[in-house]
Each structure stands twice: as C-alpha cells, then as structure tokens.
Design an enzyme around this catalytic site. Sequence first.
Site, PDB file in Angstrom:
ATOM      1  NE  ARG C 337      40.636  31.718  41.953  1.00  0.00           N
ATOM      2  CZ  ARG C 337      40.674  31.272  40.708  1.00  0.00           C
ATOM      3  NH1 ARG C 337      39.709  31.570  39.865  1.00  0.00           N
ATOM      4  NH2 ARG C 337      41.670  30.511  40.301  1.00  0.00           N
ATOM      5  CD  GLU C 432      35.007  34.171  31.106  1.00  0.00           C
ATOM      6  OE1 GLU C 432      36.019  33.783  30.497  1.00  0.00           O
ATOM      7  OE2 GLU C 432      34.986  35.180  31.825  1.00  0.00           O
TER       8      GLU C 432
END
Lengths: 228, 261, 644
Positions: C337, C432
């Site tokens: 990515r 996260e």
Amino acid sequence: MNWFTKTFSSTIGRKIVMSITGLFLCSFLVVHLLGNLTLFRNDGGEAFNLYSHFMAHNGIIRTMEIVLLLGFLFHIYDAIVLNRRNSSARPINYAENHPEQNTGTWASRNMGLLGTVILVFLIIHLWNFFVPARFGGLDPVVIEDVEYENLYVRVVQSFQVWWYVLIYVLGMIALAYHLIHGFQSAFQSLGLTHKKYTPFIQIFGFAFSVLVCLGFAIIPIYFFFSQQ
Amino acid sequence: MAGNNPNAKLMNLTLKVWRQRNMNTPGQLVTYPVKNISPDMSFLEMLDVVNEELLIKGEDPIAFDHDCREGICGMCSLFINGRAHGPERGTTTCQLHMRSFKDNDTITIEPWRAAAFPVYKDLIVDRSAFDRIQQAGGYVSVNTGGVPDANEIPIPKTIADKAFDAATCIGCGACVAACKNASAMLFVSAKVSQLAMLPQGKVERKTRVENMVAQMDIEGFGACSNTGACAAECPVGISLENIAIMNREYISAKATSENVA
Amino acid sequence: MILDSKIPEGPLAEKWDKHKFNVKLVNPANKRKYDIIVVGTGLAGASAAATFGELGYNVKAFCYQDSPRRAHSIAAQGGINAAKNYQNDGDSIFRLFYDTIKGGDYRAREANVYRLAQVSVNIIDQCVAQGVPFAREYGGLLANRSFGGAQVSRTFYARGQTGQQLLLGAYSALNRQIAYGKVKMYPRTEMLDLVMVDGKARGIVTRNLITGKVESHSAHAVVLATGGYGNVFFLSTNAMGSNTTAAWRAHRRGALFANPCYTQIHPTCIPVSGSHQSKLTLMSESLRNDGRVWVPKTIELAKKLQTGEIKASDIAEADRDYYLERKYPAFGNLVPRDVASRNAKLVCDEGRGVGSSGLAVYLDFADAIKRDGLSAISAKYGNLFDMYAKITDENPYESPMRIYPAVHYTMGGLWVDYNLMTNLPGLYATGECNFSDHGANRLGASALMQGLADGYFVIPYTIGNYLAEMPATKVSTDHPAFKEAEQNVMAITNKLLSINGTRTVDDFHKALGQIMWDYCGMARNAEGLKFAKQEIKKLRAEFWRDVKVIGVNEELNMTLEKAHRVADFLELGELMVDDALNRNESCGGHFREESQTPENEALRDDENYAYVAAWQYAGEGQEPILHKEELKFENVKLTQRSYK
C-alpha cells in the site's frame, strides 16, 4: 395469559389467525359460488331453491354456519386489533409519503378499507337474502308437492334494480382486490414459502381471486340484462 | 469544482426539514432555501453545507444521524420526499447523491416515524428498540474459547450464502420507516433466519424466535401486512422471504417448544 | 521514565503460553466484585466487553454511536488473516508473524506480533461458532483468498463485508452479556476525561450526547478501544465520528502516545470531488489484482484530460505510463500500500494526474475485461463497480476508474506493554487505539485480526493479572479526583461555548487536515514539518480565539461534540509532526524525503531508529517528552524491503 393466548395475541399469532380464517373463508367462497351456479340452470329457479333450502336446513351446514360465522368474527376482530395496533405504531404520520413508489400493490396497503367495503356489502347481502331465507319472509314456491321458500324470485327481483347490481359489482371488485393480496399473503404469513411452489401459489391466488369474484359478479349482471 | 463533471450545473433547492428541539417539544417542518448545490455532493454533504450556513448565522444546525458515510454502518436515516433513504433503490441516504434531484426541486426531509423510534431532535430518532430485540436472542450462546475448529462443521455453500444475505442487515430502520404499520418484521426476521439456517444457531432456534418476537411486540412495532415496502426500501436488499422463514420458525417453536410461560 | 514492555522471557513461540500460566488469576467468586470500563464497541471493545462479562466481571461499555453495532470496524471490506493453513500452501504461525513484522518495516515488537499470529487461529473458530457467515467452498469448508500481495491464501472473508460480519458477531456476544446484566451499555455517550486515583486509572467522565449530562463512572480498570485518529486529516476513510478524544484525554493524564506519525495511506480510494467533500471512500485493494494503474506519459496529455478536452480512451497505448509495472516488474500493480500510494502522489506531483483536479490516477480494467470477459469481471467486482458508479456517476466498465490515496489507518496509538496496559496502571488500550502490532505499516486484513485478538484472547487474560493484585474496594464517584475531572470537562465545554467567534469547527478541522495532508501526509521533510508545526500552533491559537460553537451543553449539540474532538486533533496534529520530524528515516507509512534510496524507495535507518517513540504530555504549550523503547529482533533478520 398462558402460552396459547399469548401466542395468538402476538402480532405474528394474529396474522396466523388472519391467514387461517382468510383461507377458510376462501373455501367458503368456492362452495357458495358453486351453489350459485344453479341460478344459471334454465329451470325457473327450481335447482336454486332446492339448494338454498338444503343450505338453510341441513344439520351439518348449520354447524358449519357457526364455524363460518366464527371465521368471519375472528377475521374481523383480529383485523380491527391489528389495525389499531398498526396505527398506534405510527402516531405521527409523514407529511409527505409515497408508498406507491415502493412496489407494494395498492390492495396490500388498503386491506382494511377493502375489508370494510366487503363487510358493508356483506351486511346488505345478508339482510336481503340470508335473513329472509333463514328466518322467513320469502314467498313460498311448490316444487314436486313440497313447499319451499322462493329465494330465486328474490334474486331475480333484486337484480332488476340498477344500483343494487352496482353494489354487487363494486362489492366483488373489492373482494377481488382483497383476495389478490390476501390469498398469497396468507401463505407468506404462515411461512409457507418455497422457491418452487411460491410462484405457483401467487399465480393461482391471482387467478382464483379474479375468477371467483367474476363468477359472483356475473350473476347480478346476468339477471339485470336478461330480465330487461 | 466538480470532480468528474466540470460542467455540472449547480442547483438551487428548497428544503422542508422537520425541526424538533427535543423529545418533549412538538416539531414542525421549516423551509430553507439552498443555493449552489453540486450534483456530485452526497445528500448529507448538502446538509453539511446547509448546516455551515446556519451556524454562521448563529442558528441551530439541523441534527441528523450519520457516521461511516459509505452505506454500511446503518446510522444514517431520513425520510426524503416520502421515501426511506430517498428516491433511489438499494441506497442509504449517505450514498444518495444530489444528481438524483433537479434544479428548483422542493425536498421534504422527515425523521423515521414510529412509536418505537421517538424523535430525539430534528431528524435523529432513538433506535435502541432494535438493540433490545437483538439482546432478546439475536446471538449464539457460546463463550469465548472452548469452541470447535472452524472447519469441524461443514456448511453447504448455498446455505452459507443465504445466511450471509440475511446477515447483511445494517439495522438502519428503513424497513420500519417505509412500512405502513411501522413493523420491524424484516429487521427481526433477518437475524432469526440467518441463525436458523446455520447449524450453530439451530440449537437455540426456538427460544430465539419466541423471545425476539415477544420483544418486538413489547417495543410497539406494528404487524406485517406483507406489502413488501420494507424489502423494496431496504438499502442492502434483505429479502421478504426472511419474514416467511421467521413466521415458520415462530409457528413451529410455539407448537413444539416446552416453554409454557 | 523507563518503558518496560514486560515481554516474557523464553523462546518466542513459548512466551505467550508461559505468560498465560504465570499471570495471576482472579478467583471466579471474586470476579463479580470487579468493575471494568470499556470505551468503544468496535471489534476490540465489543469482543473485550463480551468476554469480560462471560468471565464474570461487571462491565460498563460506552460508545458515541446510537448502537454498538455501528462502530467503524463495520466498514472493513477485505478480510481477516489467520494462520490456519487450511489451503495447505505453506502458511504457518511463524510465516504470518514474519510477514507482519516485515510488512511493518521492522518497527513492531516481535513478541506481540508472534502472539497475534498465534491467537489468529482461535479468532476464526470463535467467529464461526457465533454464526458469522464466512465465505465457503462447495464442499462446505471455509474459503480463503490471498490478500494484499501475500504469498499464501490466509484471508478469511465474507464477501466485501468481513468487518461488518465480524462486528455483528462481537455485537451479538455483547448483546448476550447485556441481556444477562453483566454488561451495562451506554450508547450515545462520549468519554471526555480519564480519572486517576492514587496513580491508578479508576474511572472516566462522560458526556451524554442526548442530554449533555456530564457523568462520572468508577471502575477497577479502564480499557480504551476507541480506534484510530485518521480523522486528524479531516478527509479519511474513517467514519465521520471517529476521533482521538478518549485516547488524547488519557494522554493528557499521562498515558504515552507511541509512533503517532505512522499513518497508512490507502492507494485505492475514490478521489476528492470538491470542497464539499466530507469523507473518502475506499475501494477494496483486491481491485489491483486485475486493474492496471496508469497515467499519461506527458503533462500535456494530462492537462487535456483535466480540462475534459479528451477522454482516457483517446490516449494511445504508447502514450500511457503503467508506472507501477514499469518500476516494479516483479510485483507490478500489487506492490504494498505505501509504495502504491507514494507513486500515485509522485506522478500527480509531476502534473500527470487525471480528473479535473489532477489528483487521481487511472485504474483500468479494459485489459482484464478483454482477457476474462465482462461477466467474469462483473462477478468479481460488481458491487465495487456499482459503488463507484453510484458515487462518481461514471461507468468503470467503459472508462477507467479514477483513484487516489487516502488516509485509512493509523498504526500509532497509546503505548502499551505486552499486557496491553499503558504506562498508567489500570489503563489498557486495544485494537487500533494502541500502537503495538503493525509497526510502521499494517498489512491488509490484519486490522480485524488485531482488534479481535486483543479483545477475545489477550486482554481477558492479562487484565486478571492486574485485578488479582488490587483490592476489590470501589472508589466513589464523589472522590475529589472525579470532581476535578468533571470540572475539567465542564471548563473545556464552557470555554468552547463562550468563544462565539466567526469560524466553524469544520472550517478549522479542514484547515488542520490540509496542513497535515500537505506536510505530514504521504511524504514528509524536515522543512515542511517545521513549517507545519508553526501553522498548527497558529491554527490552534485561532481556534481558541475564534471558533463558533452555539447552543448549550444541556442538549443534543453536534457542534459542541465536534468542537471537543477537533480541539484534541489540533493538539495531536502537532505531536504527529513532532514525531515525524524526530524520525529522520523512512519506514512503512512514514516517508521522509531525506531518507530514500537512489531509486526513491524508503530507506530505513535501523542503527538510529529501531525504537518505539513514546511521547509524554508535558502540559499545555510545553514540548512533549520523548521516551524510547528499543526494539530487539532475535528471530528475524532486518532487510530492506524490495519489490523490484
């Protein structure tokens, strides 16, 4: 409340009652229509009067009449209860609402209205035919030396009146729409759906609704025009 | 500065928006003229623009629910021009774009209307009834750990796919909003049928359907008239067949469960 | 301050099992005497809250959404990794561990990552038992796919809605505990402060988003599972409400914030369409399996595309630059990515971008359609193509998609030790919200894995170790520490409401986002970062002078909610810049222009930067204090990533 009354007073339970009574009333319609077809025999009403006499006096039929009445009552009672519940589930309406844009048929949204029209029709119908046939007030007619109530003449006379015919036709249109939605809907409410059979039920339900109601509606029209 | 259509014509619109200060105050539709709306905006971005203007004027912005803005969280709602999530099929309000409207259109925006979804403010409603229905049985009772290997129970692909179709419900409430009876049958049935299809869920299928339907009734949702409006307005296309499956589950549970209470 | 990661001794593969044996247990009869607060109900929060409830603890769970089912975990599309090796293609726990460490560009802790790979297999079992409808093969067993360039097929998925299905699974487990009365759920409630009593985290102060009521909640431990802070950029693929406030307020109370500059920019998002844009939409990475990325070879052609003079189809094959295939022949369009994103930025910076803004590249399916047929491509990507068409009003079957990178995930977060506890005793961070497992770059399909690993299988063990050592006595919310925190919250609220300036909260948020994107986005350099720091300081000062927040606290007040969040973003933004400036190397999602190979690839500096940068809040207007946790690599060899 025990489990039984709880079940049948739940929203799904009441829909089950609506479905079962509705389908039962459909079966009654078939019997009624088959009997009515005797009106078309060109025998001056003989077959019809025999048939109506049988219906008014036979023990089994009389018992079924009670069951039928209960069917109607439950169907109507649950419809009223559900209707009240449904309207209280949305106390404030939308200022702008377009349900016609999301596929549901007009009939499916107006079963209560259709049902009410049918009920009004039913009261008129019973008052005119069922009450005198059952409780007296019809002219006598003699068939093979036996005296019967001449319901046939009442039918013939009634359907001379244009507005009376109109009521019947409108009543049958309402019934047709009621059944077009109601017949297949009953199967959905009872959970009787299947990829293979549901399309058939839907087509059959539509055909049933149209044909039965057409069958009923033809009678007043036939008599109106044939006796002119 | 439209991205894909540099020549897109900006639109002027008239909004009629339901404004309601809080649960205890009656509300009303208030008219707002809106200018220079790009057709590339999402519906909620159009409301963002309106709100920024209101704020600058010192007026209370229009409160509406929204979060992911990609059509999956189920938080956005809005009854737009008489339709749940607006005029497009299979679309949440956040994925509705202004190109679905024309210059000079009048757009009526109302909150979901249901007794079970009381209005908190403006267009925001309380959908906790949905959570309570799920709490009544929308789960498989397994604790963390101590479960068999994931491949221990094969599940036919067709069943798994069907269960998935039911499981995609985003819990937005459009089914209730669109239903003429404010019925939650589609929402409840999606979970009931998902778990009834899978072997994992079959163990508790009877108590699940009994309890979830009971809770659904307690919350004050209407009954099903089988109009199909719910499935037609469902942004993720939950099928009406789920309702039939739930009815079937309910009948068989009521007939055979040992729960006599 | 000495950062003790509390990594257990022993060989890598035995650490977790040994640790599980060594942790102290809370007597089953005593568990009901302990209260745990869980903030956030996404995968990490819902799974933890449900599991705590099952174990017997009393749980209070909080979320700002109207239901725990809406957390942004729901939007994850691709899938969840697990080292099941169901496909018999050579996967193993060690390989998943290795891929994750390498993918994270060697900036994650070995022990944490290994544990993550170990428990990954349990997650799949757990979810299947809950009735999560994963994709299956015709034989009835679970299907897998290769994802994000992985060499093995270890990704479990539920069409393009894996996050949704996993979250609804965790939500169902949570619901069960709510029904049992073990979890008390507080939706539409936002945490606005952490309460420390005698050096331990003992509760939180919240605001009811409907009534505005500020309330204190006391407990024996506090778990933050509040997600990432990507919305500091204003435009990101995060949900509109995703914010850093809970984590940031804990940071202000002393919790260290680790590696804040590690941001993942996802390469395949739908480009910005105008100044009205409120958020960005991700298109699944799987599209790069068949789509070819290109821009015109010359700026002239790009100009014509931007003005709408010509269309993509007017550009001859010879005039197209398939730059990923050209530069990375081995991986082509499937480079990781960060590489894909950076190269898109490079070509756009050269002026070769497409679309009216010039900030987009093409993702072209024409060759794939020619090769496999329209129906095959439609079967694979139909729903994605439809989504694209809905948003852009363009048909991707006919003209190439326009894509551009967008902020997607933040690897940084609150510093935690091996037990997922922050440096503040009793304060935990999961998912996260913490920094622990992804290093400088997260692999596709690993976010869901980490959230559920933390919530189902890690913290339920480690929290017992902490609770077993503390008395079950409760702290009253009348304690002065609670009163002080409530007053602190009210003071911020009153300040925000009293300014009555001229600029809206969104206006400030957009301005901050622009600074962050321009100087702390896909490529960073010292000069820009220093400039950004000053700009953020200025913007923050102006915010507190000129922001316009209307209404009162005691009502549903969306502007006030946002103002609290943006106030914190304005502080976090500066810390991100500080961290990016400090880290004078390129690694994973953090690209410093000063540190690159001759071929413009990211160049790590293991000598000087193989550490976790954990920042301590030093007070308003004070420079934060850096603490370093050295990263030791005993099981993997550090190599420069190459995708040539």
